[in-house]
Design a protein around this motif. Structure first.
Motif, PDB file in Angstrom:
ATOM      1  N   TYR B 138       0.811  -1.215   0.000  1.00 47.58           N
ATOM      2  CA  TYR B 138       0.000   0.000   0.000  1.00 47.58           C
ATOM      3  C   TYR B 138       0.843   1.263   0.000  1.00 47.58           C
ATOM      4  O   TYR B 138       0.375   2.329  -0.387  1.00 47.58           O
ATOM      5  CB  TYR B 138      -0.968  -0.014   1.187  1.00 47.58           C
ATOM      6  N   THR B 139       2.089   1.178   0.479  1.00 51.29           N
ATOM      7  CA  THR B 139       3.036   2.277   0.327  1.00 51.29           C
ATOM      8  C   THR B 139       4.379   1.693  -0.083  1.00 51.29           C
ATOM      9  O   THR B 139       4.656   0.522   0.134  1.00 51.29           O
ATOM     10  CB  THR B 139       3.198   3.105   1.616  1.00 51.29           C
ATOM     11  N   ALA B 140       5.206   2.562  -0.653  1.00 48.09           N
ATOM     12  CA  ALA B 140       6.447   2.097  -1.263  1.00 48.09           C
ATOM     13  C   ALA B 140       7.413   1.535  -0.235  1.00 48.09           C
ATOM     14  O   ALA B 140       7.452   1.957   0.918  1.00 48.09           O
ATOM     15  CB  ALA B 140       7.097   3.246  -2.030  1.00 48.09           C
ATOM     16  N   SER B 141       8.195   0.584  -0.686  1.00 43.11           N
ATOM     17  CA  SER B 141       9.256  -0.001   0.132  1.00 43.11           C
ATOM     18  C   SER B 141      10.517  -0.088  -0.709  1.00 43.11           C
ATOM     19  O   SER B 141      10.476   0.098  -1.924  1.00 43.11           O
ATOM     20  CB  SER B 141       8.859  -1.388   0.627  1.00 43.11           C
ATOM     21  N   PHE B 142      11.648  -0.360  -0.046  1.00 44.00           N
ATOM     22  CA  PHE B 142      12.913  -0.384  -0.773  1.00 44.00           C
ATOM     23  C   PHE B 142      13.920  -1.215   0.009  1.00 44.00           C
ATOM     24  O   PHE B 142      13.996  -1.146   1.232  1.00 44.00           O
ATOM     25  CB  PHE B 142      13.450   1.044  -0.953  1.00 44.00           C
ATOM     26  N   SER B 143      14.707  -1.998  -0.734  1.00 43.38           N
ATOM     27  CA  SER B 143      15.780  -2.765  -0.117  1.00 43.38           C
ATOM     28  C   SER B 143      17.031  -2.646  -0.967  1.00 43.38           C
ATOM     29  O   SER B 143      16.994  -2.887  -2.176  1.00 43.38           O
ATOM     30  CB  SER B 143      15.391  -4.233   0.032  1.00 43.38           C
ATOM     31  N   SER B 144      18.131  -2.262  -0.328  1.00 40.89           N
ATOM     32  CA  SER B 144      19.388  -2.176  -1.051  1.00 40.89           C
ATOM     33  C   SER B 144      20.117  -3.507  -1.052  1.00 40.89           C
ATOM     34  O   SER B 144      21.134  -3.661  -1.744  1.00 40.89           O
ATOM     35  CB  SER B 144      20.277  -1.089  -0.421  1.00 40.89           C
ATOM     36  N   THR B 145      19.614  -4.457  -0.309  1.00 38.83           N
ATOM     37  CA  THR B 145      20.282  -5.754  -0.159  1.00 38.83           C
ATOM     38  C   THR B 145      19.300  -6.873  -0.476  1.00 38.83           C
ATOM     39  O   THR B 145      18.149  -6.827  -0.070  1.00 38.83           O
ATOM     40  CB  THR B 145      20.820  -5.926   1.270  1.00 38.83           C
ATOM     41  N   VAL B 146      19.813  -7.842  -1.191  1.00 42.72           N
ATOM     42  CA  VAL B 146      18.995  -9.017  -1.494  1.00 42.72           C
ATOM     43  C   VAL B 146      19.836 -10.273  -1.278  1.00 42.72           C
ATOM     44  O   VAL B 146      21.069 -10.175  -1.205  1.00 42.72           O
ATOM     45  CB  VAL B 146      18.474  -8.979  -2.950  1.00 42.72           C
ATOM     46  N   PRO B 147      19.306 -11.454  -1.208  1.00 39.01           N
ATOM     47  CA  PRO B 147      17.868 -11.664  -1.319  1.00 39.01           C
ATOM     48  C   PRO B 147      17.177 -11.521   0.022  1.00 39.01           C
ATOM     49  O   PRO B 147      17.813 -11.502   1.062  1.00 39.01           O
ATOM     50  CB  PRO B 147      17.792 -13.115  -1.803  1.00 39.01           C
ATOM     51  N   ARG B 148      15.886 -11.373  -0.055  1.00 42.38           N
ATOM     52  CA  ARG B 148      15.051 -11.366   1.123  1.00 42.38           C
ATOM     53  C   ARG B 148      13.918 -12.353   0.889  1.00 42.38           C
ATOM     54  O   ARG B 148      13.447 -12.493  -0.241  1.00 42.38           O
ATOM     55  CB  ARG B 148      14.466  -9.961   1.381  1.00 42.38           C
ATOM     56  N   THR B 149      13.490 -13.030   1.953  1.00 40.57           N
ATOM     57  CA  THR B 149      12.388 -13.975   1.834  1.00 40.57           C
ATOM     58  C   THR B 149      11.403 -13.740   2.967  1.00 40.57           C
ATOM     59  O   THR B 149      11.698 -13.043   3.939  1.00 40.57           O
ATOM     60  CB  THR B 149      12.876 -15.438   1.885  1.00 40.57           C
ATOM     61  N   TYR B 150      10.251 -14.355   2.825  1.00 43.95           N
ATOM     62  CA  TYR B 150       9.235 -14.208   3.862  1.00 43.95           C
ATOM     63  C   TYR B 150       8.442 -15.494   3.955  1.00 43.95           C
ATOM     64  O   TYR B 150       8.420 -16.310   3.020  1.00 43.95           O
ATOM     65  CB  TYR B 150       8.304 -13.031   3.555  1.00 43.95           C
ATOM     66  N   THR B 151       7.771 -15.676   5.087  1.00 42.57           N
ATOM     67  CA  THR B 151       6.811 -16.762   5.267  1.00 42.57           C
ATOM     68  C   THR B 151       5.580 -16.204   5.970  1.00 42.57           C
ATOM     69  O   THR B 151       5.635 -15.137   6.599  1.00 42.57           O
ATOM     70  CB  THR B 151       7.375 -17.910   6.120  1.00 42.57           C
ATOM     71  N   VAL B 152       4.484 -16.914   5.838  1.00 40.61           N
ATOM     72  CA  VAL B 152       3.294 -16.597   6.608  1.00 40.61           C
ATOM     73  C   VAL B 152       2.838 -17.855   7.317  1.00 40.61           C
ATOM     74  O   VAL B 152       3.054 -18.974   6.835  1.00 40.61           O
ATOM     75  CB  VAL B 152       2.150 -16.017   5.749  1.00 40.61           C
TER      76      VAL B 152
END
Lengths: 282, 282
Positions: B138-152
């Motif tokens: 819903y609003t912008a995000s930013f990452s200078s480093t990757v990778p990133r992961t997620y779980t629910v």
């Protein structure tokens, strides 16, 4: 078996008339296996999407005992079986992929894993089919679950053909080495000259020596249902089987699964795919 | 009533629909190749959210059917999918029933988040079978480093809680981020075929700008492949869109999602869709 009478009957049943019991199924697959990226594509090689994450969920390696997957097997699309003596038919579909090539919808008939890339004697498969039992149109696919070795060898199968003649020896396929050793890779094994299908696979044998790494591979007997050409990355293939004059029967208990045949490969990144399938009973 | 008696009746439905609804949405931002898709919901963050219906602001707002409501045809003029060379990037638009949504989580946390979770209870497709889930920015995000992961952590279609999605990539490219509306599909734990609710969210790392991210549960209904740049045509759902004729449930909250499957090369600049959906109450 009674065919649809005409287009009007198809319309009626796909909208629920006469116990058509339509199913509108949606599938998507991410290009990841568990918590890791899926293995890269290789040009003109097949990749199994069986273990790809998605909705419905991924499937597992079947294990060291042969099984007959069905429509309740985890990893399949899990369509409902027809009832009341009716048959289930695929009337339309859309398939989309992030990579150019061919999405293949198939029925996974018999499967086993736990075979080794370092064993050079015959490795038992066994079992018997519960669908397409006459063998016509069935294929033998080796499927790699954990990478085997970097040394290219060959693999062949001893099988029973559609004439119920056992002891047939397939042609040899390249097995092991770059492009033929990665996890999720499918190695189709061609049949002997004159044969048109497979009723059973007795064993497979790696020829020429060990691939160098045991890994984990399996053997599937499959029945290909339809191939969806994807002409470019992000491409969509719509199949209106009704107007194409080729509706496809989905047998009771079918374990519907996906594979991907990569083209010349503009990118080796594994594919993301989505699909919708429309089924109805008659 | 509900089913079409024959093709004549179906054709009459297209010629004289119960209702026309126009779907016109315009993406303010480019849809970059490192996101899966863009929600065209177009509303501000729902915070605690709810179970939207056809009267919710942002919904297409079709009338309920007295019998069985379906989308029988789509006329779409689609500008989406061009780069500097003004050629089309293949993509597809999904018409879906938005079942549950919330917001208030952030990518800038490596702790398990439960803000505004669990997602509000489903009021349609309440078993969760065939229900898909996605994160929605819903609003912008930013990452200078990757990778990133997620779980629910979620409750599946059988009502079993504590299920965990496989670790899925969030930020895929260095110095990348999500714009408003960017979405990503959430795969299910092995064995699952749907989702009833999401209970928590865990991102692997903090990022530079966390944004506001929520989770949306939805039921895919109708897939519409993109047209070549600037073209238009009417497509019959039965004969031209793979026989997709699911019944639209009472109070369905219909909205659209653009999916760009080519995460390497795909990019939609100033994407736009202008579509007329023909509804018919059979």
């Amino acid at each position: 078996m009674t065919a649809f009478a005409d287009l009007s009957e198809i319309v009626n049943r796909v909208t629920g008339g006469n116990s058509g019991t339509p199913q509108f199924l949606n599938v998507w697959k991410d290009n990841r296996v568990g918590s890791s990226a899926a293995a890269n594509l290789v040009a003109q090689k097949m990749t199994s999407l069986w273990q790809y994450n998605g909705t419905p969920s991924d499937g597992a390696a079947p294990g060291g005992s042969v099984i007959n997957p069905d429509n309740t097997t985890t990893g399949g699309i899990k369509q409902n079986d027809p009832s009341g003596g009716r048959q289930l038919w695929l009337l339309g579909a859309q398939a989309m992929s992030s990579r150019a090539g061919m999405l293949v919808l198939y029925d996974r008939l018999l499967t086993i894993s736990g075979l080794s890339g370092t064993v050079t004697t015959a490795q038992t498969v066994g079992g018997s089919l519960t669908r397409y039992t006459d063998g016509k149109g069935n294929e033998i696919w080796a499927e790699i679950y954990t990478a085997i070795g970097a040394t290219a060898r060959t693999i062949s199968a001893s099988y029973t053909n559609t004439a119920a003649a056992s002891g047939q020896t397939s042609r040899s396929a390249v097995f092991g080495g770059t492009g033929s050793n990665e996890a999720q890779r499918i190695i189709p094994i061609s049949l002997a000259s004159g044969d048109t299908g497979v009723e059973a696979v007795a064993s497979v044998t790696i020829g020429g020596g060990s691939t160098g790494t045991a890994g984990d591979f399996g053997i599937n007997i499959v029945h290909r249902l339809h191939s969806f050409p994807i002409h470019g990355p992000g491409g969509v293939c719509i199949r209106n089987f009704v107007t194409e004059g080729r509706i496809i029967e989905i047998p009771t208990d079918a374990c519907l699964a996906w594979a991907f045949f990569a083209n010349g490969v503009e990118s080796t990144t594994a594919p993301v795919m989505m699909a919708s399938l429309t089924l109805a009973e008659r | 009533m509900g089913a079409y008696a024959d093709y004549t009746a179906y054709r009459a439905a297209i010629d004289a629909p119960s209702e026309w609804k126009s779907l016109t949405r315009e993406d303010g931002n480019d849809l970059y190749q490192f996101v899966q898709g863009r929600s065209l919901w177009g509303q501000s963050a729902p915070a605690a959210g709810g179970a939207p219906d056809r009267t919710t602001t942002g919904a297409l707002g079709q009338q309920n059917g007295a019998s069985e409501l379906r989308i029988v045809a789509v006329t779409a003029l689609d500008y989406a999918g061009y780069t500097s060379g003004n050629y089309s990037i293949p993509h597809l638009t999904l018409i879906a029933d938005r079942l549950s949504h919330m917001s208030g989580c952030t990518w800038n946390s490596a702790s398990t988040q439960t803000t505004n979770l669990p997602t509000p209870a489903l009021t349609r497709y309440t078993s969760g079978d065939g229900v898909w889930a996605m994160y929605e920015n819903y609003t912008a995000s930013f990452s200078s480093t990757v990778p990133r992961t997620y779980t629910v952590s979620y409750t599946n279609q059988a009502g079993t809680s504590g299920r965990t999605s496989p670790a899925t990539v969030s930020f895929i490219t260095t110095n990348s981020g999500f714009d408003t509306g960017d979405v990503g599909l959430i795969p299910l734990q092995q064995g699952d075929s749907g989702i009833r609710s999401i209970e928590s969210f865990t991102h692997s790392n903090t990022v530079d700008t966390g944004g506001n991210v929520g989770f949306t549960l939805f039921k895919p209904l109708l897939w519409i492949p993109s047209l070549p740049y600037g073209e238009t045509c009417e497509r019959d759902a039965l004969l031209m869109l793979g026989a997709q004729l699911p019944v639209i449930q009472t109070d369905a909250c219909l909205f659209a999602i653009h999916f760009v499957l080519d995460r390497i090369n795909g990019r939609i600049s100033n994407g736009r869709i202008a579509a007329d959906l023909k509804f018919h109450d059979a």
